[in-house]
Motif scaffolding. Structure first.
Motif, mmCIF file in Angstrom:
data_model
loop_
_atom_site.group_PDB
_atom_site.id
_atom_site.type_symbol
_atom_site.label_atom_id
_atom_site.label_comp_id
_atom_site.label_asym_id
_atom_site.label_seq_id
_atom_site.Cartn_x
_atom_site.Cartn_y
_atom_site.Cartn_z
ATOM 1 N N THR A 106 7.061 0.475 -11.494
ATOM 2 C CA THR A 106 6.852 -0.169 -10.190
ATOM 3 C C THR A 106 8.175 -0.342 -9.448
ATOM 4 O O THR A 106 8.279 -0.039 -8.254
ATOM 5 N N ARG A 107 9.200 -0.783 -10.154
ATOM 6 C CA ARG A 107 10.512 -0.955 -9.510
ATOM 7 C C ARG A 107 11.101 0.391 -9.085
ATOM 8 O O ARG A 107 11.715 0.502 -8.019
ATOM 9 N N GLU A 108 10.916 1.413 -9.918
ATOM 10 C CA GLU A 108 11.383 2.752 -9.546
ATOM 11 C C GLU A 108 10.655 3.256 -8.302
ATOM 12 O O GLU A 108 11.260 3.905 -7.428
ATOM 13 N N THR A 109 9.358 2.968 -8.220
ATOM 14 C CA THR A 109 8.577 3.387 -7.054
ATOM 15 C C THR A 109 9.026 2.647 -5.805
ATOM 16 O O THR A 109 9.111 3.232 -4.718
ATOM 17 N N ILE A 110 9.338 1.369 -5.951
ATOM 18 C CA ILE A 110 9.867 0.595 -4.814
ATOM 19 C C ILE A 110 11.177 1.215 -4.333
ATOM 20 O O ILE A 110 11.380 1.407 -3.125
ATOM 21 N N ASP A 111 12.065 1.547 -5.262
ATOM 22 C CA ASP A 111 13.349 2.145 -4.891
ATOM 23 C C ASP A 111 13.159 3.496 -4.209
ATOM 24 O O ASP A 111 13.821 3.795 -3.199
ATOM 25 N N GLY A 112 12.265 4.327 -4.752
ATOM 26 C CA GLY A 112 12.022 5.639 -4.153
ATOM 27 C C GLY A 112 11.417 5.533 -2.766
ATOM 28 O O GLY A 112 11.802 6.272 -1.852
ATOM 29 N N THR A 113 10.473 4.607 -2.614
ATOM 30 C CA THR A 113 9.838 4.415 -1.298
ATOM 31 C C THR A 113 10.854 3.903 -0.289
ATOM 32 O O THR A 113 10.900 4.367 0.857
ATOM 33 N N ARG A 114 11.690 2.964 -0.710
ATOM 34 C CA ARG A 114 12.704 2.424 0.196
ATOM 35 C C ARG A 114 13.681 3.520 0.628
ATOM 36 O O ARG A 114 14.038 3.610 1.811
ATOM 37 N N ALA A 115 14.104 4.365 -0.299
ATOM 38 C CA ALA A 115 15.029 5.447 0.044
ATOM 39 C C ALA A 115 14.416 6.380 1.076
ATOM 40 O O ALA A 115 15.098 6.830 2.002
ATOM 41 N N MET A 116 13.130 6.670 0.922
ATOM 42 C CA MET A 116 12.462 7.546 1.886
ATOM 43 C C MET A 116 12.339 6.861 3.248
ATOM 44 O O MET A 116 12.533 7.485 4.292
ATOM 45 N N PHE A 117 12.025 5.561 3.240
ATOM 46 C CA PHE A 117 11.916 4.826 4.499
ATOM 47 C C PHE A 117 13.261 4.816 5.229
ATOM 48 O O PHE A 117 13.313 4.939 6.452
ATOM 49 N N ILE A 118 14.351 4.629 4.473
ATOM 50 C CA ILE A 118 15.675 4.590 5.085
ATOM 51 C C ILE A 118 16.052 5.959 5.655
ATOM 52 O O ILE A 118 16.612 6.068 6.750
ATOM 53 N N SER A 119 15.717 7.020 4.930
ATOM 54 C CA SER A 119 16.062 8.374 5.390
ATOM 55 C C SER A 119 15.226 8.809 6.585
ATOM 56 O O SER A 119 15.667 9.656 7.374
ATOM 57 N N ARG A 120 14.009 8.226 6.704
ATOM 58 C CA ARG A 120 13.067 8.600 7.777
ATOM 59 C C ARG A 120 12.691 10.081 7.702
ATOM 60 O O ARG A 120 12.291 10.682 8.706
ATOM 61 N N SER A 169 0.823 -1.214 0.000
ATOM 62 C CA SER A 169 0.000 0.000 0.000
ATOM 63 C C SER A 169 0.853 1.258 0.000
ATOM 64 O O SER A 169 0.444 2.306 -0.518
ATOM 65 N N ALA A 170 2.069 1.164 0.566
ATOM 66 C CA ALA A 170 2.952 2.330 0.604
ATOM 67 C C ALA A 170 3.376 2.755 -0.792
ATOM 68 O O ALA A 170 3.621 3.940 -1.046
ATOM 69 N N LEU A 171 3.442 1.810 -1.708
ATOM 70 C CA LEU A 171 3.834 2.145 -3.085
ATOM 71 C C LEU A 171 2.774 3.018 -3.739
ATOM 72 O O LEU A 171 3.094 3.989 -4.434
ATOM 73 N N GLN A 172 1.515 2.672 -3.508
ATOM 74 C CA GLN A 172 0.416 3.493 -4.045
ATOM 75 C C GLN A 172 0.442 4.878 -3.424
ATOM 76 O O GLN A 172 0.311 5.890 -4.118
ATOM 77 N N HIS A 173 0.644 4.940 -2.111
ATOM 78 C CA HIS A 173 0.703 6.230 -1.423
ATOM 79 C C HIS A 173 1.880 7.060 -1.931
ATOM 80 O O HIS A 173 1.745 8.263 -2.162
ATOM 81 N N ALA A 229 -0.876 5.212 -9.830
ATOM 82 C CA ALA A 229 -0.567 4.691 -8.498
ATOM 83 C C ALA A 229 -1.277 3.366 -8.223
ATOM 84 O O ALA A 229 -0.687 2.433 -7.656
ATOM 85 N N ASP A 230 -2.544 3.256 -8.592
ATOM 86 C CA ASP A 230 -3.277 2.012 -8.379
ATOM 87 C C ASP A 230 -2.671 0.885 -9.205
ATOM 88 O O ASP A 230 -2.555 -0.254 -8.741
ATOM 89 N N GLU A 231 -2.281 1.194 -10.434
ATOM 90 C CA GLU A 231 -1.692 0.186 -11.311
ATOM 91 C C GLU A 231 -0.361 -0.315 -10.761
ATOM 92 O O GLU A 231 -0.048 -1.506 -10.856
ATOM 93 N N VAL A 232 0.423 0.585 -10.186
ATOM 94 C CA VAL A 232 1.710 0.195 -9.606
ATOM 95 C C VAL A 232 1.495 -0.745 -8.420
ATOM 96 O O VAL A 232 2.203 -1.756 -8.280
ATOM 97 N N GLN A 233 0.531 -0.449 -7.562
ATOM 98 C CA GLN A 233 0.244 -1.328 -6.426
ATOM 99 C C GLN A 233 -0.146 -2.723 -6.923
ATOM 100 O O GLN A 233 0.302 -3.739 -6.384
ATOM 101 N N LEU A 234 -0.983 -2.772 -7.964
ATOM 102 C CA LEU A 234 -1.408 -4.054 -8.514
ATOM 103 C C LEU A 234 -0.243 -4.793 -9.165
ATOM 104 O O LEU A 234 -0.084 -6.004 -8.988
ATOM 105 N N CYS A 235 0.585 -4.065 -9.915
ATOM 106 C CA CYS A 235 1.748 -4.685 -10.553
ATOM 107 C C CYS A 235 2.705 -5.247 -9.507
ATOM 108 O O CYS A 235 3.281 -6.334 -9.704
ATOM 109 N N ALA A 236 2.869 -4.554 -8.389
ATOM 110 C CA ALA A 236 3.726 -5.055 -7.314
ATOM 111 C C ALA A 236 3.178 -6.372 -6.766
ATOM 112 O O ALA A 236 3.947 -7.281 -6.413
ATOM 113 N N GLN A 237 1.854 -6.495 -6.708
ATOM 114 C CA GLN A 237 1.260 -7.770 -6.298
ATOM 115 C C GLN A 237 1.620 -8.860 -7.300
ATOM 116 O O GLN A 237 1.930 -9.996 -6.921
#
Length: 209
Positions: free
Chosen positions: A151-165, A9-13, A105-113
């Protein structure tokens, strides 16, 4: 689910608004409005774990998904398993309120599934579907290379933000912000203006040097 995995869900957000994603997943803030209430009601049936067999299709609701390689995980609303000569083919279906969106955003969440299902079953998942509440029909989504890359780019961007807090700064956009349940918590009009004031003050100080 493993706490180290990025929620699906974080990927969609994140793709919809990185600040919204940070407020929800980093700061644990949430607020409900009419849109989120409608979405919750739409998900009620899909949120109950169950398995059903009908017309040769096995349907699993509230199915846990994960991909260790991609570092993502979550729960799919519905996964259908269609019988083929080579075995069952997974087909994810995500429930969304309202109508199909202009953004992806919805399509990326579905593609990640779909990527999680590929990792779990070792089979290519070529497509899935988004079921929207207002037209009450499915929208077919093909997991082509463009969507997979996004989708992979969104995963990378979300992970970078999670790591930076770090929560991104506010930036007001009427179409995106006015329907967001976090509008009052985010305060994009006020905080966005504050950012402009800071920039203006910096420019004035530079001009005085």
């Amino acid at each position: 689910m493993d706490d180290d995995l990025i929620p699906l869900s974080a990927l969609q957000h994140y793709l919809y608004c990185p600040r919204q994603c940070a407020l929800i997943h980093l700061e644990q803030q949430w607020a409900e409005n009419r849109q989120t209430a409608e979405g919750r009601l739409l998900h009620d049936k899909a949120d109950t774990p169950a398995v059903e067999l009908r017309h040769g299709v096995r349907t699993v609701t509230a199915m846990p998904l994960s991909s260790a390689d991609l570092g993502i995980g979550g729960v799919a609303d519905v996964v259908e398993f269609h019988v083929e000569p080579t075995g069952e083919r997974p087909y994810p279906v995500e429930y969304k309120r309202g109508r199909p969106k202009a953004h992806r955003a919805d399509e990326v969440q579905l593609c990640a599934q779909g990527l999680c299902l590929e990792a779990m079953f070792g089979k290519t998942v070529a497509e899935g579907a988004l079921f929207y509440g207002q037209p009450r029909r499915r929208e077919r989504v093909v997991f082509d290379e463009t969507l997979r890359s996004l989708t992979r780019e969104t995963i990378d961007g979300t992970r970078a933000m999670f790591i930076s807090r770090l929560t991104p700064l506010a930036s007001y956009e009427a179409r995106r912000c006015d329907s967001c349940s976090l509008l009052d918590l985010c305060q994009p009009r006020l905080l966005g203006k504050a950012g402009h004031v800071d920039a203006w003050l910096k420019r004035q100080l530079q001009n005085e040097d």
